[in-house]
Design a protein around this motif. Structure first.
Motif, mmCIF file in Angstrom:
data_model
loop_
_atom_site.group_PDB
_atom_site.id
_atom_site.type_symbol
_atom_site.label_atom_id
_atom_site.label_comp_id
_atom_site.label_asym_id
_atom_site.label_seq_id
_atom_site.Cartn_x
_atom_site.Cartn_y
_atom_site.Cartn_z
ATOM 1 N N ALA A 282 3.746 -7.792 -2.328
ATOM 2 C CA ALA A 282 3.667 -7.821 -3.844
ATOM 3 C C ALA A 282 2.404 -6.656 -3.590
ATOM 4 N N GLU A 283 1.643 -6.832 -3.387
ATOM 5 C CA GLU A 283 0.192 -6.279 -3.469
ATOM 6 C C GLU A 283 0.317 -4.594 -2.860
ATOM 7 N N LEU A 284 1.143 -4.267 -1.314
ATOM 8 C CA LEU A 284 1.440 -3.518 -0.574
ATOM 9 C C LEU A 284 2.670 -2.688 -1.521
ATOM 10 N N GLU A 285 4.289 -3.725 -2.333
ATOM 11 C CA GLU A 285 4.766 -2.660 -2.994
ATOM 12 C C GLU A 285 3.744 -2.086 -4.117
ATOM 13 N N LEU A 286 3.057 -2.408 -4.755
ATOM 14 C CA LEU A 286 2.063 -1.802 -6.119
ATOM 15 C C LEU A 286 1.577 -0.384 -5.790
ATOM 16 N N ILE A 287 0.880 -0.940 -4.960
ATOM 17 C CA ILE A 287 0.273 0.759 -3.764
ATOM 18 C C ILE A 287 1.168 1.566 -4.019
ATOM 19 N N VAL A 288 2.596 1.080 -2.788
ATOM 20 C CA VAL A 288 3.415 2.449 -2.624
ATOM 21 C C VAL A 288 3.718 2.885 -4.054
ATOM 22 N N ARG A 289 4.344 2.047 -4.771
ATOM 23 C CA ARG A 289 5.507 2.220 -6.148
ATOM 24 C C ARG A 289 3.775 2.927 -6.587
ATOM 25 N N THR A 290 2.539 2.802 -6.980
ATOM 26 C CA THR A 290 2.361 3.503 -7.746
ATOM 27 C C THR A 290 1.688 5.092 -6.924
ATOM 28 N N VAL A 291 1.356 5.508 -5.836
ATOM 29 C CA VAL A 291 2.031 6.174 -5.015
ATOM 30 C C VAL A 291 2.659 7.749 -5.359
ATOM 31 N N GLU A 292 3.915 6.633 -5.326
ATOM 32 C CA GLU A 292 5.533 7.018 -5.438
ATOM 33 C C GLU A 292 5.027 7.809 -6.887
ATOM 34 N N ALA B 192 5.186 10.971 -0.613
ATOM 35 C CA ALA B 192 4.799 10.043 -2.293
ATOM 36 C C ALA B 192 4.868 11.653 -2.660
ATOM 37 N N SER B 193 5.469 11.495 -3.881
ATOM 38 C CA SER B 193 4.802 12.947 -4.360
ATOM 39 C C SER B 193 3.137 13.208 -5.421
ATOM 40 N N GLY B 194 2.124 11.307 -4.778
ATOM 41 C CA GLY B 194 0.892 11.274 -5.240
ATOM 42 C C GLY B 194 0.043 11.595 -3.896
ATOM 43 N N GLY B 195 1.278 12.215 -2.961
ATOM 44 C CA GLY B 195 -0.338 12.262 -1.962
ATOM 45 C C GLY B 195 -0.633 13.377 -1.367
ATOM 46 N N VAL B 196 -0.903 14.263 -0.438
ATOM 47 C CA VAL B 196 -1.364 15.759 -0.446
ATOM 48 C C VAL B 196 -0.687 16.443 -1.287
ATOM 49 N N GLY B 197 0.628 16.487 -0.337
ATOM 50 C CA GLY B 197 1.956 16.989 -1.304
ATOM 51 C C GLY B 197 2.863 16.759 -1.309
ATOM 52 N N THR B 198 3.965 17.450 -2.280
ATOM 53 C CA THR B 198 5.140 16.838 -2.650
ATOM 54 C C THR B 198 6.376 16.745 -0.958
ATOM 55 N N ALA B 199 6.387 15.788 -0.322
ATOM 56 C CA ALA B 199 7.049 15.070 1.106
ATOM 57 C C ALA B 199 5.916 16.152 1.853
ATOM 58 N N ALA B 200 4.887 15.965 1.806
ATOM 59 C CA ALA B 200 3.917 16.408 2.468
ATOM 60 C C ALA B 200 3.575 15.669 3.744
ATOM 61 N N ALA B 201 3.118 15.446 4.640
ATOM 62 C CA ALA B 201 2.320 15.065 5.483
ATOM 63 C C ALA B 201 0.799 15.732 6.102
#
Length: 313
Positions: free
Chosen positions: A102-112, A165-174
């Motif tokens: 649940a905690e892992l999914e929370l962070i991932v979903r927040t960043v998404e 994720a969209s909330g990372g360094v850029g949209t679909a960007a590693a």
């Protein structure tokens, strides 16, 4: 936080079990005024910490409610600032680790969901996943696995969602952080029975980092978003004032008005920037060579990566 919400949260925390009726009451009380407040969010975390066997209904509520507080508790909406990221990490890391899916999914979903989040939040989640891969301990391993150092399908799926994720360094960007993490995991698990999805994730992530085209300002900062929100909220009609305020609040956008009014755009266009981003530079090539040479051999997954880069020109 209402007294009713506080009392209900306290009762659930005492026995470590939440019934469907109690969960429904939490939903109704939590969203009674249309938003989740900090006291309510902390009470929900307290419940999650003591639940002995949380079901999917609880996980959905937990992720939805805490995500609502983090992303929409302050303006602008769908933005997570440094303070909110620090609060979320502190709530999860109170005992030094991520305890549940649940905690892992929370962070991932927040960043998404976010338009932007501080890098520390995404990095924290990826570090937890890397640790689980290397130690075999954590929420993704509760079902029992073949060995400590290997990558499971669940871990691949979560890492892919975070990296792109969209909330990372850029949209679909590693990012470089992502690329180096993927190399560390690859080197540590190359002799283990990794999930089939792992090789694809490694190659996709590295190819994206080395050859992906990312807008220079793909992510708007939290402070700039606040400026734009305040500007839009000011509804006084004044064309001259509109142009002056726009130039102050969003100079990048204001500069693009030159296209509309016939000015020649300066600098490289999108096509030129895309072509430039698609080239592996000397610096990137040197970095890649160093990562490949780190363990003294060219392994099969690295060969796949090099073939992918060559195929894409």
């Amino acid at each position: 936080m209402s007294n009713m919400f506080s009392d209900l949260a306290a009762r659930v925390s005492e026995d470590g079990v939440i019934s469907p009726d109690e969960l429904l009451s939490l939903r109704q009380l939590g969203w009674g005024d249309g938003e989740i407040h900090r006291g309510e969010a902390e009470a929900i975390f307290a419940i999650n910490n003591v639940l002995t066997d949380p079901d999917n209904a609880w996980v959905d509520f937990f992720v939805e409610a805490i995500g609502e507080f983090v992303l929409n508790g302050t303006q602008p909406r769908l933005m997570c600032n440094e303070e909110e990221a620090d609060w979320l990490i502190a709530q999860i890391d109170h005992d030094g680790k991520v305890d549940s899916m649940a905690e892992l999914e929370l962070i991932v979903r927040t960043v998404e969901r976010a338009q932007n989040v501080p890098e520390k939040l995404k990095h924290y989640a990826l570090e937890q996943l890397e640790n689980e891969v290397l130690t075999g301990v954590g929420p993704t391993r509760k079902g029992g696995e073949l060995s400590d150092t290997h990558v499971t399908k669940a871990e691949c799926d979560l890492m892919r969602r975070l990296i792109f994720a969209s909330g990372g360094v850029g949209t679909a960007a590693a990012s470089r952080f992502d690329a180096e993490m993927l190399f560390r995991i690859k080197d540590a698990t190359k002799a283990d029975a990794n999930a089939p999805e792992w090789a694809d994730l490694f190659v996709d992530g590295l190819a994206n980092y080395l050859k992906g085209f990312h807008f220079a300002h793909a992510q708007i900062s939290h402070s700039r978003a606040k400026e734009l929100h305040a500007f839009i909220a000011d509804n006084e009609v004044n064309v001259g004032r509109f142009m002056a305020n726009m130039a102050k609040a969003a100079p990048d956008v204001a500069n693009n008005f030159g296209i509309v009014f016939g000015k020649k755009e300066k600098g490289a266009g999108i096509a030129e920037r895309a072509a430039e981003g698609n080239v592996v530079t000397d610096g990137e090539n040197a970095w890649l060579q160093g990562m490949v040479d780190a363990d003294g051999e060219l392994d099969p997954i690295e060969k796949r990566l090099i073939a992918r880069l060559a195929e894409e020109g």
